[in-house]
Motif scaffolding. Structure first.
Motif, PDB file in Angstrom:
ATOM      1  N   LEU A 106      45.771  16.522  34.644  1.00  0.00           N
ATOM      2  CA  LEU A 106      44.537  16.331  33.892  1.00  0.00           C
ATOM      3  C   LEU A 106      44.137  17.619  33.175  1.00  0.00           C
ATOM      4  CD1 LEU A 106      42.437  14.295  36.490  1.00  0.00           C
ATOM      5  CD2 LEU A 106      43.374  13.433  34.329  1.00  0.00           C
ATOM      6  N   PRO A 107      43.401  17.505  32.071  1.00  0.00           N
ATOM      7  CA  PRO A 107      42.867  18.705  31.418  1.00  0.00           C
ATOM      8  C   PRO A 107      42.009  19.511  32.389  1.00  0.00           C
ATOM      9  CG  PRO A 107      42.588  16.781  30.008  1.00  0.00           C
ATOM     10  CD  PRO A 107      43.052  16.266  31.336  1.00  0.00           C
ATOM     11  N   ILE A 108      42.071  20.834  32.252  1.00  0.00           N
ATOM     12  CA  ILE A 108      41.311  21.727  33.125  1.00  0.00           C
ATOM     13  C   ILE A 108      40.228  22.418  32.307  1.00  0.00           C
ATOM     14  CG2 ILE A 108      41.404  23.773  34.605  1.00  0.00           C
ATOM     15  CD1 ILE A 108      44.314  23.041  35.233  1.00  0.00           C
ATOM     16  N   TRP A 109      39.003  22.283  32.774  1.00  0.00           N
ATOM     17  CA  TRP A 109      37.871  22.981  32.174  1.00  0.00           C
ATOM     18  C   TRP A 109      37.453  24.126  33.093  1.00  0.00           C
ATOM     19  CZ3 TRP A 109      33.661  19.204  29.910  1.00  0.00           C
ATOM     20  CH2 TRP A 109      34.268  18.307  29.032  1.00  0.00           C
ATOM     21  N   VAL A 110      37.158  25.266  32.499  1.00  0.00           N
ATOM     22  CA  VAL A 110      36.446  26.314  33.230  1.00  0.00           C
ATOM     23  C   VAL A 110      34.977  26.109  32.868  1.00  0.00           C
ATOM     24  CG1 VAL A 110      36.126  28.780  33.590  1.00  0.00           C
ATOM     25  CG2 VAL A 110      38.417  27.870  33.166  1.00  0.00           C
ATOM     26  N   SER A 111      34.293  25.315  33.688  1.00  0.00           N
ATOM     27  CA  SER A 111      32.943  24.885  33.324  1.00  0.00           C
ATOM     28  C   SER A 111      31.863  25.876  33.740  1.00  0.00           C
ATOM     29  CB  SER A 111      32.648  23.496  33.899  1.00  0.00           C
ATOM     30  OG  SER A 111      32.846  23.452  35.292  1.00  0.00           O
ATOM     31  N   GLU A 112      32.228  26.914  34.450  1.00  0.00           N
ATOM     32  CA  GLU A 112      31.339  28.064  34.674  1.00  0.00           C
ATOM     33  C   GLU A 112      32.195  29.303  34.859  1.00  0.00           C
ATOM     34  OE1 GLU A 112      28.234  28.235  37.618  1.00  0.00           O
ATOM     35  OE2 GLU A 112      27.582  26.189  37.167  1.00  0.00           O
ATOM     36  N   VAL A 113      31.946  30.278  34.014  1.00  0.00           N
ATOM     37  CA  VAL A 113      32.509  31.612  34.205  1.00  0.00           C
ATOM     38  C   VAL A 113      31.451  32.580  33.713  1.00  0.00           C
ATOM     39  CG1 VAL A 113      33.691  31.529  31.955  1.00  0.00           C
ATOM     40  CG2 VAL A 113      34.401  33.189  33.681  1.00  0.00           C
ATOM     41  N   GLY A 114      31.264  33.668  34.443  1.00  0.00           N
ATOM     42  CA  GLY A 114      30.244  34.615  34.030  1.00  0.00           C
ATOM     43  C   GLY A 114      30.403  35.939  34.734  1.00  0.00           C
ATOM     44  N   VAL A 115      29.599  36.881  34.290  1.00  0.00           N
ATOM     45  CA  VAL A 115      29.566  38.221  34.875  1.00  0.00           C
ATOM     46  C   VAL A 115      28.103  38.653  34.914  1.00  0.00           C
ATOM     47  CG1 VAL A 115      30.296  40.622  34.647  1.00  0.00           C
ATOM     48  CG2 VAL A 115      31.839  38.784  33.937  1.00  0.00           C
ATOM     49  N   SER A 116      27.660  39.127  36.055  1.00  0.00           N
ATOM     50  CA  SER A 116      26.271  39.581  36.145  1.00  0.00           C
ATOM     51  C   SER A 116      26.128  40.991  35.592  1.00  0.00           C
ATOM     52  CB  SER A 116      25.786  39.537  37.596  1.00  0.00           C
ATOM     53  OG  SER A 116      26.213  40.695  38.299  1.00  0.00           O
ATOM     54  N   SER A 117      24.884  41.314  35.249  1.00  0.00           N
ATOM     55  CA  SER A 117      24.561  42.691  34.865  1.00  0.00           C
ATOM     56  C   SER A 117      23.885  43.413  36.022  1.00  0.00           C
ATOM     57  CB  SER A 117      23.643  42.690  33.629  1.00  0.00           C
ATOM     58  OG  SER A 117      22.433  41.987  33.905  1.00  0.00           O
ATOM     59  N   PHE A 118      24.108  42.916  37.226  1.00  0.00           N
ATOM     60  CA  PHE A 118      23.479  43.489  38.420  1.00  0.00           C
ATOM     61  C   PHE A 118      23.822  44.971  38.566  1.00  0.00           C
ATOM     62  CE2 PHE A 118      23.582  44.452  43.012  1.00  0.00           C
ATOM     63  CZ  PHE A 118      22.286  44.105  43.370  1.00  0.00           C
ATOM     64  N   GLY A 119      25.082  45.319  38.343  1.00  0.00           N
ATOM     65  CA  GLY A 119      25.497  46.715  38.452  1.00  0.00           C
ATOM     66  C   GLY A 119      25.250  47.490  37.180  1.00  0.00           C
ATOM     67  N   ALA A 120      25.654  46.917  36.049  1.00  0.00           N
ATOM     68  CA  ALA A 120      25.472  47.585  34.755  1.00  0.00           C
ATOM     69  C   ALA A 120      25.660  46.556  33.653  1.00  0.00           C
ATOM     70  CB  ALA A 120      26.468  48.735  34.590  1.00  0.00           C
ATOM     71  N   GLU A 121      24.826  46.626  32.637  1.00  0.00           N
ATOM     72  CA  GLU A 121      24.940  45.688  31.525  1.00  0.00           C
ATOM     73  C   GLU A 121      26.235  45.891  30.763  1.00  0.00           C
ATOM     74  OE1 GLU A 121      21.327  46.004  29.265  1.00  0.00           O
ATOM     75  OE2 GLU A 121      20.199  44.774  30.712  1.00  0.00           O
ATOM     76  N   GLU A 122      26.769  47.106  30.764  1.00  0.00           N
ATOM     77  CA  GLU A 122      28.036  47.358  30.082  1.00  0.00           C
ATOM     78  C   GLU A 122      29.193  46.646  30.779  1.00  0.00           C
ATOM     79  OE1 GLU A 122      25.830  49.595  30.958  1.00  0.00           O
ATOM     80  OE2 GLU A 122      25.089  50.351  29.027  1.00  0.00           O
ATOM     81  N   VAL A 123      29.095  46.503  32.094  1.00  0.00           N
ATOM     82  CA  VAL A 123      30.122  45.775  32.833  1.00  0.00           C
ATOM     83  C   VAL A 123      30.124  44.305  32.418  1.00  0.00           C
ATOM     84  CG1 VAL A 123      30.825  44.966  35.127  1.00  0.00           C
ATOM     85  CG2 VAL A 123      30.126  47.345  34.790  1.00  0.00           C
ATOM     86  N   GLN A 124      28.936  43.736  32.243  1.00  0.00           N
ATOM     87  CA  GLN A 124      28.851  42.336  31.803  1.00  0.00           C
ATOM     88  C   GLN A 124      29.503  42.148  30.435  1.00  0.00           C
ATOM     89  OE1 GLN A 124      25.002  40.736  30.523  1.00  0.00           O
ATOM     90  NE2 GLN A 124      25.351  38.953  31.854  1.00  0.00           N
ATOM     91  N   ARG A 125      29.218  43.058  29.509  1.00  0.00           N
ATOM     92  CA  ARG A 125      29.816  42.941  28.173  1.00  0.00           C
ATOM     93  C   ARG A 125      31.336  43.064  28.249  1.00  0.00           C
ATOM     94  NH1 ARG A 125      27.845  47.209  23.840  1.00  0.00           N
ATOM     95  NH2 ARG A 125      28.742  48.582  25.431  1.00  0.00           N
ATOM     96  N   TRP A 126      31.829  44.026  28.999  1.00  0.00           N
ATOM     97  CA  TRP A 126      33.282  44.175  29.144  1.00  0.00           C
ATOM     98  C   TRP A 126      33.883  42.933  29.790  1.00  0.00           C
ATOM     99  CZ3 TRP A 126      36.473  43.880  33.369  1.00  0.00           C
ATOM    100  CH2 TRP A 126      37.807  44.248  33.162  1.00  0.00           C
ATOM    101  N   GLY A 127      33.218  42.392  30.814  1.00  0.00           N
ATOM    102  CA  GLY A 127      33.740  41.219  31.498  1.00  0.00           C
ATOM    103  C   GLY A 127      33.807  40.006  30.605  1.00  0.00           C
ATOM    104  N   LEU A 128      32.846  39.870  29.704  1.00  0.00           N
ATOM    105  CA  LEU A 128      32.876  38.744  28.765  1.00  0.00           C
ATOM    106  C   LEU A 128      34.073  38.867  27.829  1.00  0.00           C
ATOM    107  CD1 LEU A 128      29.805  37.218  26.977  1.00  0.00           C
ATOM    108  CD2 LEU A 128      31.957  37.499  25.761  1.00  0.00           C
ATOM    109  N   GLU A 129      34.263  40.046  27.281  1.00  0.00           N
ATOM    110  CA  GLU A 129      35.390  40.243  26.360  1.00  0.00           C
ATOM    111  C   GLU A 129      36.722  40.039  27.068  1.00  0.00           C
ATOM    112  OE1 GLU A 129      35.162  40.433  23.278  1.00  0.00           O
ATOM    113  OE2 GLU A 129      33.469  41.662  22.597  1.00  0.00           O
ATOM    114  N   ARG A 130      36.853  40.526  28.284  1.00  0.00           N
ATOM    115  CA  ARG A 130      38.107  40.375  29.033  1.00  0.00           C
ATOM    116  C   ARG A 130      38.341  38.916  29.404  1.00  0.00           C
ATOM    117  NH1 ARG A 130      43.087  41.099  29.583  1.00  0.00           N
ATOM    118  NH2 ARG A 130      43.926  41.677  31.628  1.00  0.00           N
ATOM    119  N   THR A 131      37.279  38.208  29.755  1.00  0.00           N
ATOM    120  CA  THR A 131      37.404  36.783  30.067  1.00  0.00           C
ATOM    121  C   THR A 131      37.891  36.014  28.849  1.00  0.00           C
ATOM    122  OG1 THR A 131      35.644  36.913  31.732  1.00  0.00           O
ATOM    123  CG2 THR A 131      36.148  34.743  30.836  1.00  0.00           C
TER     124      THR A 131
END
Length: 314
Positions: A106-131
């Motif tokens: 069956l088709p596979i959806w990644v219906s939730e993926v995310g990164v928190s900014s709990f540690g640093a907002e720059e980590v969230q931005r990097w994690g989005l781009e890497r994802t």
């Protein structure tokens, strides 16, 4: 308005499905099959998606295959947060997807993926781009969680706050927008991927952020949105008025609606994670929502007024 219906949310996570009541998921499998069939009967063009699993566990997916659940849905879904909660590295995303592909075609959806900014907002931005590098073009759909930080005065939907420690508080920093509505650095990065990424935003009952969210999503170029309609909320006073308002506000998006949360008085235990006493009642709720917000084409064409064309029969 509704293009896809997701049956429950994270059924293999005890924050959303009580394993003490249903330790082998037989009750869940029965409920999921009933719901999938009810959705299909209400509108066979709506894509039926098995609720996104978290953790990503091919054994659980294999169990759903053995129970016959996958024969009644059109896609399966996974959730992953490797920089916040999972015990694997972000670069393992492709192998995690392949683990599920080994179980189902069956088709596979990644219906939730995310990164928190709990540690640093720059980590969230990097994690989005890497994802984006790891998942774009590798799965049939990818949906980023989420638009807003969770307001600090609200409670994260969890049953074990005391046991989670700092992990619990990461729930409050998953948004592209801070609690006060100001953008984080990851917002600009997300805008570059909005044509390929969907967005996830849960709206609480009578959520004050609804109209602002619609404005932001249109500004960002979001086309696909995943949200939820709560079975438990269906029993609140004026529930349908709120559901109508929410779905009308979202009519310009391709919406995946997640059906979940057991009403306390209809659960085997009085909690939203409980298996229901009567699983057919959940299926009836799913069918009611599809009939109301995604009626069969011939019924939509027969509607005589603009409001009826949007909402379907009351």
């Amino acid at each position: 308005m509704i293009e896809a219906a997701m049956i429950w949310n994270e059924p293999n996570n005890k924050s959303h499905w009580d394993p003490e009541i249903d330790p082998d998921w037989t009750r869940f499998a029965e409920m999921a099959i009933l719901a999938a069939d009810a959705i299909g009967a209400a509108n066979p063009t709506v894509t039926r998606v098995l609720g996104g699993i978290s953790p990503i566990d091919p054994r659980f997916m294999g169990r759903m295959q053995d129970f016959g659940v996958l024969a009644h849905v059109d896609a399966v879904a996974v959730h992953g947060f490797p920089l916040d909660w999972n015990l694997w590295q972000i670069q393992e995303w492709p192998s995690k997807i392949e683990e599920i592909r080994a179980v189902t075609n069956l088709p596979i959806w990644v219906s939730e993926v995310g990164v928190s900014s709990f540690g640093a907002e720059e980590v969230q931005r990097w994690g989005l781009e890497r994802t984006a590098e790891l998942l774009k073009g590798k799965v049939e759909r990818c949906q980023w969680y989420s638009l807003y930080d969770l307001p600090s005065e609200w409670e994260a939907t969890t049953r074990h706050k005391e046991a989670e420690g700092s992990s619990y508080y990461r729930h409050f920093y998953m948004g592209l927008l801070r609690e006060d509505g100001t953008p984080k650095p990851a917002l600009e990065a997300f805008a570059r991927h909005a044509a390929d990424f969907g967005l996830v935003q849960w709206f609480h009952f009578e959520d004050h952020r609804l109209d602002d969210a619609v404005s932001w999503m249109k500004r960002l170029g979001v086309r696909q949105l995943r949200t939820g309609l709560s079975w438990a909320d269906r029993f609140r006073p004026n529930a349908l008025d709120w559901f109508d308002r929410q779905m009308q506000a979202l009519e310009d998006f391709d919406v995946t609606v997640t059906f979940c949360f057991t009403p306390e008085h209809r659960g085997i235990a009085p909690h939203h994670t409980s298996a229901p006493q009567v699983p057919e009642e959940f299926a009836e709720f799913c069918a009611e929502m599809i009939d109301r917000y995604a009626p069969k084409q011939e019924r939509r064409l027969a509607a005589s007024s603009p409001s009826m064309a949007v909402l379907g029969p009351r």
